[in-house]
Design a protein around this motif. Structure first.
Motif, PDB file in Angstrom:
ATOM      1  N   PHE A  35       0.832  -1.200   0.000  1.00  0.00           N
ATOM      2  CA  PHE A  35       0.000   0.000   0.000  1.00  0.00           C
ATOM      3  C   PHE A  35       0.870   1.254   0.000  1.00  0.00           C
ATOM      4  CE2 PHE A  35      -2.851  -3.117   2.175  1.00  0.00           C
ATOM      5  CZ  PHE A  35      -3.836  -3.128   1.221  1.00  0.00           C
ATOM      6  N   PHE A  36       1.905   1.235   0.808  1.00  0.00           N
ATOM      7  CA  PHE A  36       2.791   2.385   0.932  1.00  0.00           C
ATOM      8  C   PHE A  36       3.500   2.664  -0.392  1.00  0.00           C
ATOM      9  CE2 PHE A  36       6.875   4.291   2.392  1.00  0.00           C
ATOM     10  CZ  PHE A  36       6.335   5.446   2.953  1.00  0.00           C
ATOM     11  N   GLU A  37       4.006   1.625  -1.017  1.00  0.00           N
ATOM     12  CA  GLU A  37       4.703   1.782  -2.298  1.00  0.00           C
ATOM     13  C   GLU A  37       3.750   2.212  -3.408  1.00  0.00           C
ATOM     14  OE1 GLU A  37       7.950  -1.739  -1.241  1.00  0.00           O
ATOM     15  OE2 GLU A  37       6.172  -2.125  -2.454  1.00  0.00           O
ATOM     16  N   TYR A  38       2.513   1.740  -3.327  1.00  0.00           N
ATOM     17  CA  TYR A  38       1.505   2.131  -4.321  1.00  0.00           C
ATOM     18  C   TYR A  38       1.236   3.634  -4.246  1.00  0.00           C
ATOM     19  CZ  TYR A  38      -3.035   2.269  -6.694  1.00  0.00           C
ATOM     20  OH  TYR A  38      -4.070   2.571  -7.538  1.00  0.00           O
ATOM     21  N   VAL A  39       1.081   4.144  -3.024  1.00  0.00           N
ATOM     22  CA  VAL A  39       0.807   5.573  -2.838  1.00  0.00           C
ATOM     23  C   VAL A  39       1.990   6.411  -3.286  1.00  0.00           C
ATOM     24  CG1 VAL A  39       0.372   7.361  -1.116  1.00  0.00           C
ATOM     25  CG2 VAL A  39      -0.853   5.198  -0.985  1.00  0.00           C
ATOM     26  N   ALA A  70      10.930   8.799  -3.233  1.00  0.00           N
ATOM     27  CA  ALA A  70      11.581   7.546  -3.598  1.00  0.00           C
ATOM     28  C   ALA A  70      12.341   6.953  -2.418  1.00  0.00           C
ATOM     29  CB  ALA A  70      12.536   7.770  -4.774  1.00  0.00           C
ATOM     30  N   PHE A  71      12.929   7.816  -1.596  1.00  0.00           N
ATOM     31  CA  PHE A  71      13.704   7.326  -0.460  1.00  0.00           C
ATOM     32  C   PHE A  71      12.797   6.740   0.618  1.00  0.00           C
ATOM     33  CE2 PHE A  71      15.897   8.025   3.632  1.00  0.00           C
ATOM     34  CZ  PHE A  71      17.046   7.276   3.402  1.00  0.00           C
ATOM     35  N   ALA A  72      11.561   7.234   0.697  1.00  0.00           N
ATOM     36  CA  ALA A  72      10.634   6.762   1.733  1.00  0.00           C
ATOM     37  C   ALA A  72      10.375   5.253   1.627  1.00  0.00           C
ATOM     38  CB  ALA A  72       9.328   7.557   1.674  1.00  0.00           C
ATOM     39  N   PRO A  73       9.974   4.708   0.440  1.00  0.00           N
ATOM     40  CA  PRO A  73       9.776   3.250   0.379  1.00  0.00           C
ATOM     41  C   PRO A  73      11.074   2.466   0.515  1.00  0.00           C
ATOM     42  CG  PRO A  73       9.529   4.235  -1.800  1.00  0.00           C
ATOM     43  CD  PRO A  73       9.586   5.362  -0.811  1.00  0.00           C
ATOM     44  N   PHE A  74      12.193   3.068   0.097  1.00  0.00           N
ATOM     45  CA  PHE A  74      13.484   2.396   0.256  1.00  0.00           C
ATOM     46  C   PHE A  74      13.804   2.231   1.738  1.00  0.00           C
ATOM     47  CE2 PHE A  74      18.107   2.710   0.842  1.00  0.00           C
ATOM     48  CZ  PHE A  74      18.514   1.586   0.128  1.00  0.00           C
TER      49      PHE A  74
END
Length: 285
Positions: A35-39, A70-74
């Motif tokens: 879900f997080f990566e989708y958002v 981009a850094f957030a999902p990483f």
């Protein structure tokens, strides 16, 4: 600089930036989105599109914004590797729909799935009778998984204690009329073997669009001209027929001889050959 040219250059620039970021995040980000990566993925796309067409915007601020998203999902992925609680929070957990053959209605409502949608999911797994299902769940990434009851599962060689040889994956050895030497050598074959097999099929290398070889030396080809039919390999069926004929001949010999020793020998070898045929018949069909 004209506005249209700025839009073109900005679009190309952000296309390269988004491509590099996607490569950096890895294949998982495009195959199994949480879900997080989708958002964040949607947001990055919107920011890139907005900055590509908004010529008066600061392009470097846009790049900074994309890098943050981009850094957030990483970072979330790194934390998820260490923390099960955080992983369940960010990526979600699988939801069981059927357990011990019983539909869990509350879980269906929780995920906002109707009975019709559950039946559709089962049909997508080639299951049309719900009584055949032992366990089914909806994975966190939306994939539906089904476990059939033991009596409804396909029979495997292990179930009947049958030993089978290891099978390696087929190798693509011809592509667009060109021989690929690396996969050819990976299965212990060479160009001489390939030339011989193509001659058997009466096919020229230049006419082959795609060719694959199995570890047992069986070659299959697809030609550029779809109207030409390539004969299927006959070596295996011929070998099976020869073995059956030999076994039948031994039985005939055992019945036609007057010698007890010869009759016993023919009968014994006939039984051994029949056992061998039973073990390899599925490989030669």
């Amino acid at each position: 600089m004209p506005d249209w040219l700025q839009v073109v250059l900005r679009s190309l620039f952000f296309l390269i930036v988004l491509f590099l970021i996607t490569k950096w995040l890895g294949k998982k980000q495009i195959s199994q989105l949480s879900f997080f990566e989708y958002v964040t993925g949607i947001t990055i796309g919107n920011v890139g599109a907005e900055l590509a067409t908004k010529v008066e915007g600061n392009i470097f601020h846009g790049v900074l914004s994309i890098l943050v998203f981009a850094f957030a999902p990483f970072l979330a992925g790194l934390i998820s590797l260490k923390s099960k609680i955080f992983r369940d929070l960010v990526e979600g957990k699988a939801t069981v729909f059927i357990k011990d053959g019983k539909i869990l209605e509350d879980n269906l409502k929780k995920e906002k799935y109707t009975t019709d949608e559950l039946l559709w999911l089962l049909r997508s797994k080639d299951v049309f009778d719900i009584s055949m299902v032992e366990f089914a769940l909806l994975e966190a990434n939306g994939v539906f998984s089904v476990l059939l009851k033991k009596e409804n599962q396909p029979l495997t060689p292990k179930d009947i204690n049958m030993k089978v040889d290891l099978i390696k994956e087929p190798q693509t050895i011809i592509m667009d009329g060109e021989i690929l030497d690396e996969p050819l050598s990976a299965i212990g074959l060479n160009r001489n073997w390939l030339s011989t097999e193509l001659e058997k099929l009466d096919v020229l290398l230049e006419n082959v669009f795609l060719g694959q070889a199995k570890s047992n030396g069986e070659l299959t080809v697809d030609l550029y001209d779809d109207k030409i039919k390539v004969p299927s390999p006959q070596e295996k069926p011929l070998l099976l027929a020869t073995l059956k004929k030999c076994q039948a001949d031994l039985e005939v010999f055992s019945l036609s001889t007057d010698s007890k020793d010869a009759r016993a020998m023919y009968s014994k070898n006939s039984e051994k050959l029949q056992q061998a045929i039973d073990e390899v018949a599925f490989l030669l069909k």
